[in-house]
Design an enzyme around this catalytic site. Structure first.
Site, short mmCIF file in Angstrom:
data_model
loop_
_atom_site.label_atom_id
_atom_site.label_comp_id
_atom_site.label_asym_id
_atom_site.label_seq_id
_atom_site.Cartn_x
_atom_site.Cartn_y
_atom_site.Cartn_z
N GLN A 101 0.84 -1.21 0.00
CA GLN A 101 0.00 0.00 0.00
C GLN A 101 0.88 1.26 0.00
O GLN A 101 1.50 1.60 1.00
CB GLN A 101 -0.93 0.02 1.22
CG GLN A 101 -1.93 1.17 1.17
CD GLN A 101 -2.90 1.20 2.34
OE1 GLN A 101 -2.47 1.09 3.49
NE2 GLN A 101 -4.18 1.35 2.06
N HIS A 167 -3.20 4.28 -1.37
CA HIS A 167 -4.07 4.53 -0.21
C HIS A 167 -4.83 5.82 -0.49
O HIS A 167 -4.41 6.91 -0.12
CB HIS A 167 -3.24 4.64 1.07
CG HIS A 167 -4.08 4.50 2.31
ND1 HIS A 167 -5.46 4.62 2.28
CD2 HIS A 167 -3.76 4.25 3.60
CE1 HIS A 167 -5.94 4.46 3.51
NE2 HIS A 167 -4.92 4.23 4.32
N GLY A 168 -5.97 5.65 -1.15
CA GLY A 168 -6.79 6.81 -1.53
C GLY A 168 -8.02 6.92 -0.66
O GLY A 168 -9.01 7.54 -1.04
N TYR A 172 -6.48 10.16 4.29
CA TYR A 172 -5.06 10.45 4.05
C TYR A 172 -4.93 11.34 2.80
O TYR A 172 -5.91 11.77 2.22
CB TYR A 172 -4.28 9.14 3.99
CG TYR A 172 -4.36 8.42 5.33
CD1 TYR A 172 -3.72 8.96 6.45
CD2 TYR A 172 -5.13 7.28 5.50
CE1 TYR A 172 -3.82 8.36 7.70
CE2 TYR A 172 -5.25 6.67 6.75
CZ TYR A 172 -4.58 7.21 7.86
OH TYR A 172 -4.70 6.64 9.09
C1 LIG Z 1 -5.47 -1.44 13.81
C2 LIG Z 1 -5.91 -1.12 12.42
C3 LIG Z 1 -4.98 -0.61 11.51
C4 LIG Z 1 -5.37 -0.31 10.21
N1 LIG Z 1 -4.43 0.15 9.32
C5 LIG Z 1 -4.79 0.45 8.05
C6 LIG Z 1 -3.82 0.87 7.11
O1 LIG Z 1 -2.63 0.97 7.39
N2 LIG Z 1 -4.26 1.18 5.85
C7 LIG Z 1 -5.58 1.06 5.48
O2 LIG Z 1 -5.93 1.33 4.33
N3 LIG Z 1 -6.50 0.62 6.35
C8 LIG Z 1 -6.14 0.31 7.62
N4 LIG Z 1 -7.08 -0.17 8.49
C9 LIG Z 1 -8.47 -0.39 8.00
C10 LIG Z 1 -8.64 -1.86 7.60
O3 LIG Z 1 -7.81 -2.23 6.54
C11 LIG Z 1 -10.09 -2.18 7.20
O4 LIG Z 1 -10.37 -1.60 5.95
C12 LIG Z 1 -11.11 -1.75 8.26
O5 LIG Z 1 -10.65 -2.06 9.56
C13 LIG Z 1 -12.47 -2.48 8.06
O6 LIG Z 1 -12.28 -3.86 7.98
P1 LIG Z 1 -12.48 -4.89 9.22
O7 LIG Z 1 -13.89 -4.68 9.71
O8 LIG Z 1 -12.26 -6.23 8.56
O9 LIG Z 1 -11.49 -4.54 10.27
C14 LIG Z 1 -6.72 -0.51 9.79
C15 LIG Z 1 -7.63 -1.02 10.72
C16 LIG Z 1 -7.25 -1.33 12.01
C17 LIG Z 1 -8.27 -1.89 12.95
#
Ligand SMILES: Cc1cc2nc3c(=O)[nH]c(=O)nc-3n(C[C@H](O)[C@H](O)[C@H](O)COP(=O)(O)O)c2cc1C
Ligand code: SF4
Length: 441
Positions: A101, A167-168, A172
């Site tokens: 990413q 990462h759009g 960010y």
């Molecule tokens: C601790 C944590 C860190 C995350 N870091 C990123 C990241 O670095 N980049 C990103 O695009 N999304 C990040 N996310 C979002 C997740 O990729 C995901 O899209 C979001 O949590 C929803 O999915 P889930 O319900 O399966 O957790 C993060 C989420 C969590 C909980």
């Protein structure tokens, strides 16, 4: 009928063995200077071993100024290529693909690090949650940053990885240009949707020019901004709608994007992303200190996260702006479906997935071609192997408590929901397992 979860997914330049992608999960695993270490490799290997078809990395800054936290491995220089090559090699041993990413935080940062106290953005308006001040980018800054994304893609390719994601999403830098609620520029990078999309379209074109058309490139987008979800943001606009995002996706695909990864929310975190059954302000009170005191909203945020009544008020507001716990799984699917109907490339969807029958039904209905999972895989690293063995849901599913999220500012990434473990010791052993083998083995 064959199980659609376990059918390969063919993109233009990449085929993945099944339809489940490990979604991006940032964690402070690496060295302060952005060089990676063994803990990052251990972390990624957990998911590869657990059966996901591909891993989409955490936030990987293309420039030091674009980082949101120290201790995240970067891809800002050629000397980072050997580390990413090693990550890819280890993950590939499990027939799992690795998509990096490419990221830039702009004004939205957590702990910016020591080098650049001031972030760059589309705007000079401070980021509203923490109040980090920023400067609107000049055209020379924009050109330099577009080039940094292209260089990041070249490095990922040279490292033997399988693709890159822009990462759009989630507030960010690219969102700061795309969002009508954030971008207040008066030049050709602000105003109309076409102007707001210019920055990211230029990034896609620059990547294609640098690395050619035969390397996987996808875009993670917040399909709907829901920008004014919280009380103190009510004065700002609602931001982009799914109709806006459909148009942006079409431009990106014309410019060379191979796939769209659908998220939601104009900030990170946002009440809808990651949507929670709880918002643990008590944990935040102890992990959030540096964040609160680095921005300009210190007193307000200390009250929000430290005061009993104000903390409860913030938590209730946050939960109210999200969705009820029983609607978290697949909450972004309606947006993904609309995007999928409008584009001719595979669409991935993120948000709450952890039940095989729900995922299968989403793919079979044509809402999306695959799903990405973050927290439920933190809770159960081997969830995909469990699905393969016939389980519909893990015995101890993710509760969406969001404790992993609020711990991540200070502590190693892992599942911190004690109720999922026989004891606190067992929970901590799981968290600390990311350091085995140790970084200097
Ligand atoms: C601790 C944590 C860190 C995350 N870091 C990123 C990241 O670095 N980049 C990103 O695009 N999304 C990040 N996310 C979002 C997740 O990729 C995901 O899209 C979001 O949590 C929803 O999915 P889930 O319900 O399966 O957790 C993060 C989420 C969590 C909980
Ligand atoms: S702490 Fe564990 S149970 Fe809670 S949201 Fe994170 S992974 Fe899920």
């Amino acid at each position: 009928m064959a199980d659609s979860i376990f059918q390969p997914l063919a993109f233009k330049n990449l085929t993945v063995k099944n339809r489940i992608f490990r979604s991006n999960i940032a964690g402070r695993l690496d060295n302060y200077d952005g060089s990676g270490n063994q803990a990052r490799i251990n972390w990624e290997v957990k998911f590869a071993r657990g059966g996901v078809g591909a891993i989409i990395s955490s936030f990987v800054p293309v420039q030091i100024r674009g980082r949101i936290m120290p201790n995240y491995a970067t891809i800002d220089k050629d000397d980072k290529i050997p580390f990413w090559r090693k990550v890819g090699e280890e993950v590939h041993k499990f027939d799992c693909k690795y998509i990096l990413q490419l990221s830039h935080g702009g004004r939205q940062r957590d702990v910016p690090g020591i080098e650049y106290p001031m972030g760059l953005s589309s705007t000079s308006q401070a980021e509203p949650l923490h109040g980090f001040e920023c400067q609107a980018m000049t055209k020379a800054d924009i050109q330099e940053t577009v080039n940094a994304f292209a260089e990041g893609a070249r490095r990922a390719r040279e490292a033997g990885l399988d693709g890159v994601e822009l990462h759009g999403a989630n507030g960010y830098l690219i969102t700061q240009f795309l969002s009508s609620a954030i971008n207040d520029r008066k030049d050709e990078y602000g105003g109309s949707l076409e102007n707001r999309a210019r920055f990211v379209v230029e990034i896609v074109k620059a990547i294609r020019k640098k690395i050619g058309n035969d390397f996987h490139l996808q875009m993670k987008i917040s399909a709907t901004d829901h920008n004014n979800a919280l009380l103190f943001l009510k004065f700002e606009g609602v931001g982009n709608t799914v109709a806006d995002s459909i148009q942006v996706c079409k431009w990106l695909i014309d410019a060379g994007a191979d796939s769209i990864h659908v998220s939601t929310g104009s900030s990170f975190p946002h009440p809808r992303n990651p949507a929670g059954s709880d918002f643990p302000v008590d944990v935040l009170g102890s992990t959030y200190e540096q964040l609160a005191s680095s921005g300009t909203h210190t007193i307000r945020n200390f009250l929000f996260f430290r005061g009993a009544l104000t903390g409860e008020f913030f938590k209730q507001q946050w939960l109210h702006a999200g969705v009820p716990a029983d609607q978290i799984e697949g909450l972004t699917l309606p947006d993904a479906r609309q995007i999928k109907q409008a584009v001719n490339v595979p669409v991935l969807c993120t948000g709450g997935f952890q039940t095989a029958s729900v995922i299968r039904a989403a793919i079979d209905r044509g809402d999306c071609d695959g799903v990405s999972i973050a927290r439920p895989l933190v809770a159960n690293n081997d969830l995909v192997n469990q699905f393969k063995a016939g389980k519909d849901r893990a015995d101890r599913p993710c509760t969406y408590c969001n404790k992993c999220l609020v711990h991540v500012v200070e502590h190693p990434i892992g599942c911190y929901e004690e109720s999922r473990f026989a004891s606190r010791d067992e929970m901590m052993a799981q968290v600390m397992s990311v350091f085995a083998p140790p970084p200097f083995a």
